[in-house]
Design a protein around this motif. Structure first.
Motif, PDB file in Angstrom:
ATOM      1  N   VAL A 123     -21.984  20.283 -37.916  1.00  0.00           N
ATOM      2  CA  VAL A 123     -22.713  20.746 -38.384  1.00  0.00           C
ATOM      3  C   VAL A 123     -21.822  21.700 -39.427  1.00  0.00           C
ATOM      4  N   ASP A 124     -21.446  22.400 -38.973  1.00  0.00           N
ATOM      5  CA  ASP A 124     -20.606  23.316 -39.542  1.00  0.00           C
ATOM      6  C   ASP A 124     -20.066  22.548 -41.362  1.00  0.00           C
ATOM      7  N   PHE A 125     -19.633  21.697 -41.124  1.00  0.00           N
ATOM      8  CA  PHE A 125     -18.575  21.166 -42.347  1.00  0.00           C
ATOM      9  C   PHE A 125     -19.229  19.932 -42.814  1.00  0.00           C
ATOM     10  N   GLY A 126     -20.625  19.098 -41.768  1.00  0.00           N
ATOM     11  CA  GLY A 126     -21.611  18.419 -42.645  1.00  0.00           C
ATOM     12  C   GLY A 126     -22.206  18.722 -43.295  1.00  0.00           C
ATOM     13  N   CYS A 127     -21.853  20.250 -43.679  1.00  0.00           N
ATOM     14  CA  CYS A 127     -23.045  20.628 -44.264  1.00  0.00           C
ATOM     15  C   CYS A 127     -22.743  20.739 -45.411  1.00  0.00           C
ATOM     16  N   TYR A 128     -20.338  21.626 -45.804  1.00  0.00           N
ATOM     17  CA  TYR A 128     -20.498  22.223 -46.282  1.00  0.00           C
ATOM     18  C   TYR A 128     -19.974  20.846 -46.980  1.00  0.00           C
ATOM     19  N   GLY A 129     -20.137  19.239 -46.723  1.00  0.00           N
ATOM     20  CA  GLY A 129     -19.267  18.424 -47.531  1.00  0.00           C
ATOM     21  C   GLY A 129     -21.413  18.102 -48.558  1.00  0.00           C
ATOM     22  N   ILE A 130     -21.624  18.484 -48.364  1.00  0.00           N
ATOM     23  CA  ILE A 130     -22.855  18.880 -49.018  1.00  0.00           C
ATOM     24  C   ILE A 130     -22.946  20.023 -50.142  1.00  0.00           C
ATOM     25  N   ARG A 131     -22.243  20.803 -50.018  1.00  0.00           N
ATOM     26  CA  ARG A 131     -22.825  22.218 -50.615  1.00  0.00           C
ATOM     27  C   ARG A 131     -23.949  23.151 -50.625  1.00  0.00           C
ATOM     28  N   ALA A 132     -24.179  22.573 -48.693  1.00  0.00           N
ATOM     29  CA  ALA A 132     -25.356  23.776 -48.815  1.00  0.00           C
ATOM     30  C   ALA A 132     -24.664  24.993 -47.518  1.00  0.00           C
ATOM     31  N   VAL A 133     -25.582  25.790 -47.335  1.00  0.00           N
ATOM     32  CA  VAL A 133     -24.262  26.952 -46.116  1.00  0.00           C
ATOM     33  C   VAL A 133     -25.539  27.180 -44.929  1.00  0.00           C
ATOM     34  N   THR A 134     -24.409  27.249 -44.429  1.00  0.00           N
ATOM     35  CA  THR A 134     -25.176  27.483 -42.459  1.00  0.00           C
ATOM     36  C   THR A 134     -24.362  28.893 -42.713  1.00  0.00           C
TER      37      THR A 134
END
Length: 610
Positions: A77-88
Motif C-alpha cells: 500500500v505504501d509504494f502503491g500510494c507513492y506511485g500515484i503521488r498519494a500520501v500514506t
C-alpha cells in the motif's frame, strides 16, 4: 548498492535488477513456515494497488491510512500510494477508537487499510464519527465483518479494481510528475504531553537520509533485515526503506512477541531496535549464567569480560588492542561468543542500529562484548529518524549518541536545548500552524525539547526539558536518567520517578513478576497473589538493596528514598503507555495519586517521630 531513485519508482527499478530474487519474507502461521515474496511479485502488487487506488479516484497528495501490524501488505500500500503521488498515514496497530477517529478526521481520510480483526473492529466502530471515511480495505481474509457492514472489502478484492490497463496512462503520468517536494507520509506523534500532531515527511527528506547513511553504513544486497519495530515508527520505516534502496531482504516479523523465535529462524544480519530490547537480551543472558553450572557461569563471564575490555578499552577508542588480548578475545569469539550469538540467531550479524531512548552503559558494553556491533543513534520523527549515530572506524564513547550525520546543523539554546536544521528536518506539522511556529523558529531551527551537549565531536543527551522535575527543596531532578539506571536491574521491568514539588525522590516500580516469583520460591516465601508478593517485607528489602547499589553514583538529592512495588504493569490499554511504549507520566500519577500521597505522608510521619 544504493538505488538513488524517487521512492515512487523504487520497487519497479529494483524488480528490473533483481527479478525473482526474494525482496520480502514473512511467517505464514497457517503453514508454520517463512514465505518469500520476489521483487517481481512485489512490483506487480504495487502496480495493482496503484491502479486500484486510481479507480477509486484517489487524488494527487490525498491521504490514505494504514492501520495494521507489520505485514507485507503495508509495504504494498505504501509504494502503491507513492506511485500515484498519494500520501500514506500509518496508524499503530494498538491505536484506540478515539485516536483513530481523531487522525482520520484531522487528515480527511477516505480510505483506510486494516490488518486483522482488532483493527477492523476499531475502524468500523468509528465510521459514523468520521464523515470523510468511505471504505475499509481488510488485509486478513479471516476477519469476520460486521453484519451491518456493506462498504468494506478484502485486499484481494481491492486489487482487482485496477485490472484494466486503462489506468496505466494515468499511472505513468503520475510517476513522471513525482517530486521530492511531495509529501510521502504524515506520522502522528504518540502524544505523551498532549494532542497528537501529524509530522509531515517529504520524499526529499527520505532521499537525503538515504544519501547520508549510504556513506557511513556497510550495507549490501546480501543483508537480511528483521523488521521488529512497527512500520508506523519512523525508525523502522526509514530503516526499511533504506534497506530496500540497497536491495536487502526484509524479513517481516508479524507478531512482536515472536521476535526471538524469528531471529533464530531468519538469522538476520541487521535489525533496528530500541534499548529495551537489548536490556531484555542482557537480562536473559544473566539469567542463563545464574542457572548454568559453575563452569558455564565462569566461561560466559570471562568471555564477556574479555570482550568488554577488547571493545571498551581499545576498539571503541579506535586503538589497536594488544596481541595477547586480541588472541584471548579471538579464542572466546570462536567458542563462547559464537555459541551465544548462535543461540540468539545472530551468528551472521552485521550491525544493529539502536535508538529511541538512552542505552544503559552496562547494556551497551554487554552487546559489544558479545561481538554484536550496536550502532547507537539519536533522532526524532521530525528529523526523519537519525540525527546522529556511531560511525564505524571513529571513536565511540559509552553514553554518547554518536556523531552528527552529514549536513545536519546543530546548536544549543536555552537550558541546553538541542536545535537542529537540515534537509531531513520536517517542514511542519499537518494542519497545525501554531504548533509548527512553536517548534520551528524564524531562522529555521527545529526545537527538539531535548537537552544535550557536544564533546569531542560526539553528541550526549541530558534530559527531556519538559520532564525536568524541581523538588520542593529547589533541586532539579532528571527522571529519565534515574529510570534508565533502575531499569538495568533484571528484577525491575518498568520504573517511573516521582519528584516534582516533593521533598525527595520516590519511584513507582513494576517488577519482573516471573523473576520475583522465582526469587520468592527460592527463599521459601509464601504469598497468595502479586499484591501480597510485592508488599512482602523481604521482597521490598531485596529490591531496596538493589536500588541502593544502582544509584551509588547519584547525588544525595537524586537518590530514590522511597518506592512502591506495583502489582500490575503499565499498559497501553490503561492509557499509561503510548503506542511506542513511552510512559504517560500524568496518567500514571493520576492513577496512583492516592498511593503516592500515602507514601509521602508515611515518610512525613516517620520523620516527625524521629
Amino acid at each position: 548498492m544504493l538505488n538513488n531513485s524517487h521512492l515512487s519508482g523504487l520497487i519497479y527499478e529494483q524488480a528490473r535488477k533483481y527479478g525473482d530474487r526474494a525482496a520480502l519474507s514473512y511467517r505464514d502461521y497457517d503453514r508454520d513456515k517463512w514465505v518469500d515474496i520476489s521483487w517481481n511479485r512485489f512490483a506487480a502488487t504495487v502496480k495493482a494497488v496503484s491502479r486500484s487506488l486510481l479507480s477509486l479516484g484517489v487524488k494527487v497528495q490525498e491521504n490514505v491510512a494504514v492501520f495494521s501490524q507489520n505485514k507485507p501488505e503495508c509495504l504494498f500500500v505504501d509504494f502503491g500510494c507513492y506511485g500515484i503521488r498519494a500520501v500514506t498515514i500509518p496508524f499503530y496497530a494498538t491505536s484506540s477508537g478515539a485516536q483513530i477517529s481523531y487522525m482520520v478526521n484531522d487528515a480527511s481520510v477516505r480510505y483506510i487499510f486494516v490488518g486483522e480483526q482488532q483493527q477492523y473492529d476499531t475502524a468500523f466502530s468509528v465510521m459514523s464519527l468520521c464523515p470523510t471515511l468511505e471504505k475499509i480495505v481488510i488485509f486478513d481474509r479471516s476477519v469476520v465483518k460486521n453484519e451491518k457492514d456493506h462498504l468494506s472489502v478484502f485486499f484481494d478484492e481491492f486489487v482487482g479494481y485496477g485490472k484494466s490497463d486503462a489506468w496505466n496512462t494515468e499511472l505513468e503520468n503520475r510517476l513522471a510528475a513525482a517530486s521530492f517536494d511531495d509529501i510521502a507520509n504524515i506520522l502522528y506523534t504518540s502524544g505523551t504531553t498532549g494532542v497528537s500532531k501529524g509530522v509531515v515527511l517529504t520524499y526529499g527528506m527520505y532521499h537525503e537520509g538515504f544519501r547520508v547513511h549510504e556513506r557511513v553504513l556497510s550495507l549490501s544486497e546480501n543483508d537480511v533485515f528483521l523488521n521488529f519495530l512497527p512500520f508506523t515508527h519512523v525508525f523502522e520505516r526509514a530503516w526499511s526503506y533504506l534497506g530496500l534502496t540497497e536491495g536487502v531482504r526484509l524479513a517481516i516479523n508479524l507478531r512482536p512477541a515472536d521476535v526471538l523465535r524469528s531471529m533464530q529462524e531468519v538469522h538476520p544480519t541487521c535489525m533496528s531496535s530500541v534499548p529495551r530490547f537489548w536490556e531484555k537480551v542482557y537480562h536473559a543472558v544473566l539469567d542463563k549464567m545464574d542457572n548454568g553450572s559453575f563452569m558455564e557461569r565462569r566461561l560466559i563471564r570471562e568471555a564477556l569480560e574479555t570482550g568488554g575490555r577488547y571493545w571498551t578499552d581499545y576498539k571503541a577508542k579506535a586503538i589497536t588492542p594488544p596481541l595477547a588480548l586480541t588472541m584471548k578475545y579471538k579464542l572466546y569469539e570462536k567458542t563462547i561468543i559464537r555459541l551465544l550469538k548462535k543461540t540468539l540467531g545472530l551468528e551472521r550479524a552485521n550491525f544493529f542500529p539502536t535508538a529511541g531512548a538512552a542505552v544503559p552503559p552496562e547494556v551497551e558494553r554487554f552487546v559489544h562484548a558479545a561481538g554484536l556491533n550496536m550502532i547507537v543513534g539519536y533522532g526524532l520523527t521530525e528529523s526523519t529518524a537519525t540525527v546522529s549515530c556511531d560511525i564505524p572506524g571513529m571513536p565511540v564513547t559509552v553514553g554518547s549518541v554518536g556523531r552528527l550525520v552529514d549536513k545536519i546543523e546543530i546548536k544549543f539554546g536555552e537550558n541546553d536545548e538541542i536545535l537542529l536544521r537540515g534537509k531531513t528536518i520536517m517542514p511542519g506539522y499537518y494542519n497545525k500552524d501554531s504548533a509548527t511556529k512553536a517548534a520551528i523558529d524564524a531562522d529555521g531551527w527545529f526545537h527538539t525539547g531535548d537537552s544535550g551537549y557536544m564533546r569531542n565531536g560526539e553528541l550526549f543527551l541530558k534530559e527531556r526539558i519538559k520532564d525536568l522535575f524541581k523538588t520542593s527543596n529547589g533541586k532539579y531532578i532528571a527522571p529519565q536518567m534515574i529510570e534508565s539506571k533502575l531499569s538495568v536491574d533484571r528484577y525491575i521491568d518498568q520504573a517511573v520517578i516521582v519528584a516534582d514539588k516533593y521533598k525527595f525522590v520516590s519511584a513507582l516500580i513494576v517488577p519482573d513478576y516471573k523473576l520475583l516469583e522465582k526469587y520468592a520460591a527460592g527463599q521459601g516465601l509464601s504469598f497468595t497473589d502479586r499484591s501480597e508478593l510485592c508488599a512482602h517485607p523481604q521482597i521490598v528489602k531485596m529490591i531496596a538493596e538493589r536500588i541502593e547499589t544502582l544509584q551509588q553514583d547519584l547525588a544525595h538529592y537524586e537518590k530514590v528514598k522511597r518506592f512502591l512495588l506495583l502489582s500490575r504493569p503499565f499498559t497501553m490499554e490503561s492509557g499509561e503507555l503510548t503506542n511506542t511504549l513511552k510512559i504517560k507520566r500524568n496518567v500514571v500519577y493520576e492513577h496512583y495519586a492516592s498511593e503516592i500521597r500515602r507514601m509521602y505522608e508515611e515518610a512525613e510521619g516517620e520523620g516527625a517521630r524521629q
